[in-house]
Scaffold this motif. Structure first.
Motif, PDB file in Angstrom:
ATOM      1  N   PHE A 243       0.027   1.031  -0.598  1.00  0.00           N
ATOM      2  CA  PHE A 243      -0.061   2.283  -1.343  1.00  0.00           C
ATOM      3  C   PHE A 243      -1.453   2.888  -1.220  1.00  0.00           C
ATOM      4  N   ALA A 244      -1.495   4.180  -0.960  1.00  0.00           N
ATOM      5  CA  ALA A 244      -2.716   4.956  -1.126  1.00  0.00           C
ATOM      6  C   ALA A 244      -2.598   5.702  -2.450  1.00  0.00           C
ATOM      7  N   ARG A 245      -3.720   5.917  -3.105  1.00  0.00           N
ATOM      8  CA  ARG A 245      -3.705   6.591  -4.408  1.00  0.00           C
ATOM      9  C   ARG A 245      -4.436   7.923  -4.307  1.00  0.00           C
ATOM     10  N   LEU A 246      -3.862   8.933  -4.934  1.00  0.00           N
ATOM     11  CA  LEU A 246      -4.435  10.272  -4.927  1.00  0.00           C
ATOM     12  C   LEU A 246      -4.405  10.823  -6.348  1.00  0.00           C
ATOM     13  N   ARG A 247      -5.565  11.141  -6.882  1.00  0.00           N
ATOM     14  CA  ARG A 247      -5.647  11.728  -8.217  1.00  0.00           C
ATOM     15  C   ARG A 247      -5.677  13.248  -8.093  1.00  0.00           C
ATOM     16  N   MET A 248      -4.777  13.914  -8.800  1.00  0.00           N
ATOM     17  CA  MET A 248      -4.786  15.372  -8.834  1.00  0.00           C
ATOM     18  C   MET A 248      -5.192  15.854 -10.220  1.00  0.00           C
ATOM     19  N   ARG A 249      -5.840  16.998 -10.223  1.00  0.00           N
ATOM     20  CA  ARG A 249      -6.282  17.618 -11.464  1.00  0.00           C
ATOM     21  C   ARG A 249      -5.849  19.076 -11.465  1.00  0.00           C
ATOM     22  N   THR A 250      -6.159  19.790 -12.508  1.00  0.00           N
ATOM     23  CA  THR A 250      -5.880  21.219 -12.516  1.00  0.00           C
ATOM     24  C   THR A 250      -6.749  21.909 -11.463  1.00  0.00           C
ATOM     25  N   LEU A 251      -6.481  23.168 -11.227  1.00  0.00           N
ATOM     26  CA  LEU A 251      -7.178  23.901 -10.172  1.00  0.00           C
ATOM     27  C   LEU A 251      -8.678  23.988 -10.427  1.00  0.00           C
ATOM     28  N   SER A 252      -9.457  23.737  -9.393  1.00  0.00           N
ATOM     29  CA  SER A 252     -10.885  24.055  -9.438  1.00  0.00           C
ATOM     30  C   SER A 252     -11.047  25.570  -9.327  1.00  0.00           C
ATOM     31  N   LEU A 253     -12.240  26.043  -9.620  1.00  0.00           N
ATOM     32  CA  LEU A 253     -12.483  27.482  -9.487  1.00  0.00           C
ATOM     33  C   LEU A 253     -12.281  27.944  -8.055  1.00  0.00           C
ATOM     34  N   PHE A 254     -12.631  27.096  -7.088  1.00  0.00           N
ATOM     35  CA  PHE A 254     -12.441  27.467  -5.692  1.00  0.00           C
ATOM     36  C   PHE A 254     -10.953  27.601  -5.376  1.00  0.00           C
ATOM     37  N   GLU A 255     -10.134  26.678  -5.871  1.00  0.00           N
ATOM     38  CA  GLU A 255      -8.702  26.722  -5.584  1.00  0.00           C
ATOM     39  C   GLU A 255      -8.031  27.925  -6.241  1.00  0.00           C
ATOM     40  N   SER A 256      -8.481  28.307  -7.419  1.00  0.00           N
ATOM     41  CA  SER A 256      -7.888  29.465  -8.104  1.00  0.00           C
ATOM     42  C   SER A 256      -8.509  30.783  -7.639  1.00  0.00           C
ATOM     43  N   ARG A 257      -9.420  30.690  -6.675  1.00  0.00           N
ATOM     44  CA  ARG A 257     -10.085  31.858  -6.084  1.00  0.00           C
ATOM     45  C   ARG A 257     -11.002  32.579  -7.070  1.00  0.00           C
TER      46      ARG A 257
ATOM     47  N   SER B  27       5.946   0.903   8.678  1.00  0.00           N
ATOM     48  CA  SER B  27       5.589   2.231   9.180  1.00  0.00           C
ATOM     49  C   SER B  27       4.880   2.999   8.074  1.00  0.00           C
ATOM     50  N   ARG B  28       4.018   3.899   8.460  1.00  0.00           N
ATOM     51  CA  ARG B  28       3.246   4.672   7.482  1.00  0.00           C
ATOM     52  C   ARG B  28       4.016   5.929   7.070  1.00  0.00           C
ATOM     53  N   GLY B  29       3.591   6.489   5.929  1.00  0.00           N
ATOM     54  CA  GLY B  29       4.140   7.755   5.467  1.00  0.00           C
ATOM     55  C   GLY B  29       5.594   7.714   5.059  1.00  0.00           C
ATOM     56  N   GLN B  30       6.028   6.626   4.416  1.00  0.00           N
ATOM     57  CA  GLN B  30       7.433   6.468   4.058  1.00  0.00           C
ATOM     58  C   GLN B  30       7.808   7.127   2.732  1.00  0.00           C
ATOM     59  N   PHE B  31       6.931   7.000   1.730  1.00  0.00           N
ATOM     60  CA  PHE B  31       7.286   7.448   0.383  1.00  0.00           C
ATOM     61  C   PHE B  31       6.121   8.171  -0.283  1.00  0.00           C
ATOM     62  N   LEU B  32       6.500   9.092  -1.159  1.00  0.00           N
ATOM     63  CA  LEU B  32       5.570   9.764  -2.062  1.00  0.00           C
ATOM     64  C   LEU B  32       6.044   9.480  -3.483  1.00  0.00           C
ATOM     65  N   LEU B  33       5.151   9.027  -4.347  1.00  0.00           N
ATOM     66  CA  LEU B  33       5.482   8.781  -5.740  1.00  0.00           C
ATOM     67  C   LEU B  33       4.573   9.643  -6.600  1.00  0.00           C
TER      68      LEU B  33
ATOM     69  N   LEU C 224      -1.065   9.789   3.882  1.00  0.00           N
ATOM     70  CA  LEU C 224       0.206   9.490   4.545  1.00  0.00           C
ATOM     71  C   LEU C 224      -0.018   8.871   5.920  1.00  0.00           C
ATOM     72  N   ALA C 225      -1.121   9.216   6.553  1.00  0.00           N
ATOM     73  CA  ALA C 225      -1.406   8.692   7.891  1.00  0.00           C
ATOM     74  C   ALA C 225      -1.917   7.260   7.869  1.00  0.00           C
ATOM     75  N   ARG C 226      -2.316   6.760   6.692  1.00  0.00           N
ATOM     76  CA  ARG C 226      -2.894   5.415   6.659  1.00  0.00           C
ATOM     77  C   ARG C 226      -2.135   4.427   5.786  1.00  0.00           C
ATOM     78  N   ALA C 227      -1.141   4.898   5.002  1.00  0.00           N
ATOM     79  CA  ALA C 227      -0.448   3.994   4.088  1.00  0.00           C
ATOM     80  C   ALA C 227       1.056   4.232   4.137  1.00  0.00           C
TER      81      ALA C 227
END
Length: 418
Positions: A128-142, A103-109, A25-28
């Motif tokens: 546009f900046a692109r961000l790939r999300m996946r299911t939780l890693s073991l670290f994220e699910s604790r 201006s940066r940080g206008q939209f999230l799709l 969001l800070a760069r796109a």
């Protein structure tokens, strides 16, 4: 709290992607977040959004798009357009709005389906900046304690940690129930039933979003063939024979459709210069969005995995590749695999933007004999690559994390974090 894709109330689980989203969001001017359904995209995006429109359920959207697509963009910013791909015209509408606002940080799709190539006329480069999300890693699910930092390991620091609390049975249970945020805390039988329902929905509903209707029974047979061959270099020809009713061209088209809805994510073959005359194989390894989906497709559970340790090893490798992708992404790292014509291989290669690379061999067991063989294989492969000395690591299912006398790291997956 909100109602998630599984129809249940969930509390937000902090994600590694949270930091990536802030940076994007800070760069796109706009950020595109993509990934499989139920991986947490909307929840992550909504925590940064000032206003939200859900294009899949809002009854006003179609009329607004028909009259003037820019009406959908009206609202406090950053404005979240959830499931934007249902109205592809919004891509160019957002692009023009970003240009006008300067201006940066206008939209999230957010999107669970990648649009067809001809649906997006302009690339959005620079907007546009692109961000790939996946299911939780073991670290994220604790399930992993994060006492060993992947960043530090890639920087050359020796790992040092006692055996994590995640034991062998706990690891198999986590593989079976997966990293789906909406299923966190559910009893294993309920989680498994939900994942089986998810697979059925892919075959009967979701895959049609990738262009045209397809035969649900054939989709299921192909996904089961992929599930049986998870974390292997299974070819299109082999999948066609295994599925039995699709031609090779049809299998390729079905695979493309499954990739467009982020149900599969191939692990591409690495390209490197070898000192020997051996050649690197080019076939990708096949992975589903989460190892639990593969297990659900073959009708298994944690008890079945204990009886079939060979298949448990395949799913464990897929889990490690999944987690390396999540943990390496903020570093700009990409995850490949490598195998040469002599049979030497590396289960995962993390390639960094600097050109540095790290090799990982994945072993469910942690005995001295298993680790010795894996370390020897890593050293033999690395010796044949024309590059500076890489970081070499054996990832195990259990046990302590340390650096061996030969310089090869040993890291338990239950200790690995960012």
């Amino acid at each position: 709290m909100r109602i998630d894709d599984w129809g249940s109330v969930m509390r937000y689980i902090p994600r590694i992607a949270d930091g990536e989203l802030e940076e994007a969001l800070a760069r796109a001017g706009a950020v595109l977040i993509e990934g499989p359904k139920a991986c947490g995209k909307t929840e992550t995006a909504s925590r940064r959004a000032a206003s939200i429109v859900h294009l899949d359920v809002d009854p006003n959207v179609s009329a607004q798009v028909a009259v003037d697509p820019s009406l959908v963009l009206e609202g406090a910013r950053p404005r979240l357009l959830d499931e934007w791909q249902l109205h592809p015209v919004l891509w160019n509408t957002v692009r023009r709005s970003v240009d006008a606002a300067d201006s940066r940080g206008q939209f999230l799709l957010t999107g669970s389906t990648a649009p067809a190539a001809d649906a997006v006329r302009h690339s959005g480069a620079g907007r546009f900046a692109r961000l790939r999300m996946r299911t939780l890693s073991l670290f994220e699910s604790r399930d992993a304690d994060g006492t060993v930092s992947l960043r530090a390991v890639l920087d050359g620091d020796p790992p040092r940690a006692a055996a994590p609390s995640l034991d062998f049975d706990g690891l198999l249970a986590r593989i079976a129930t997966g990293g789906w945020p909406g299923l966190a805390g559910l009893p294993a039988p309920s989680a498994l039933a939900s994942i089986r329902d998810y697979a059925e929905t892919i075959a009967t509903v979701d895959i049609d979003a990738a262009g045209r209707r397809r035969d649900a029974s054939r989709v299921m047979r192909l996904m089961r063939a992929l599930a049986r061959s998870v974390a292997t270099e299974v070819t299109v020809s082999t999948l066609a024979r295994d599925e039995a009713s699709l031609s090779r061209d049809a299998v390729r088209e079905y695979l493309d459709a499954l990739a467009r809805i982020f149900v599969i994510e191939d692990q591409p073959a690495w390209s490197a210069h070898l000192r020997s005359s051996a050649t690197l194989r080019k076939e990708p390894k096949r992975h589903l969005a989460d190892p639990s989906l593969a297990l659900a497709l073959v009708g298994g559970d944690a008890t079945a995995l204990r009886r079939d340790l060979a298949y448990a090893g395949q799913l464990f490798e897929s889990l490690v590749v999944h987690d390396l992708r999540v943990l390496a992404q903020p570093l700009g790292g990409e995850v490949f695999h490598a195998r040469d014509s002599t049979g030497r291989e590396v289960d995962a290669v993390v390639q960094l933007p600097s050109g540095r690379w790290a090799g990982f061999e994945v072993k469910l067991g942690a005995s001295a004999q298993i680790v010795d063989a894996a370390a020897a294989g890593l050293r033999a492969f690395a010796a044949d690559v024309r590059a500076d000395d890489p970081v070499l690591t054996v990832v195990t299912g259990t046990g302590p994390s340390y650096r061996r006398a030969d310089g090869v790291n040993v890291v338990a997956i239950g200790a690995l974090g960012p």
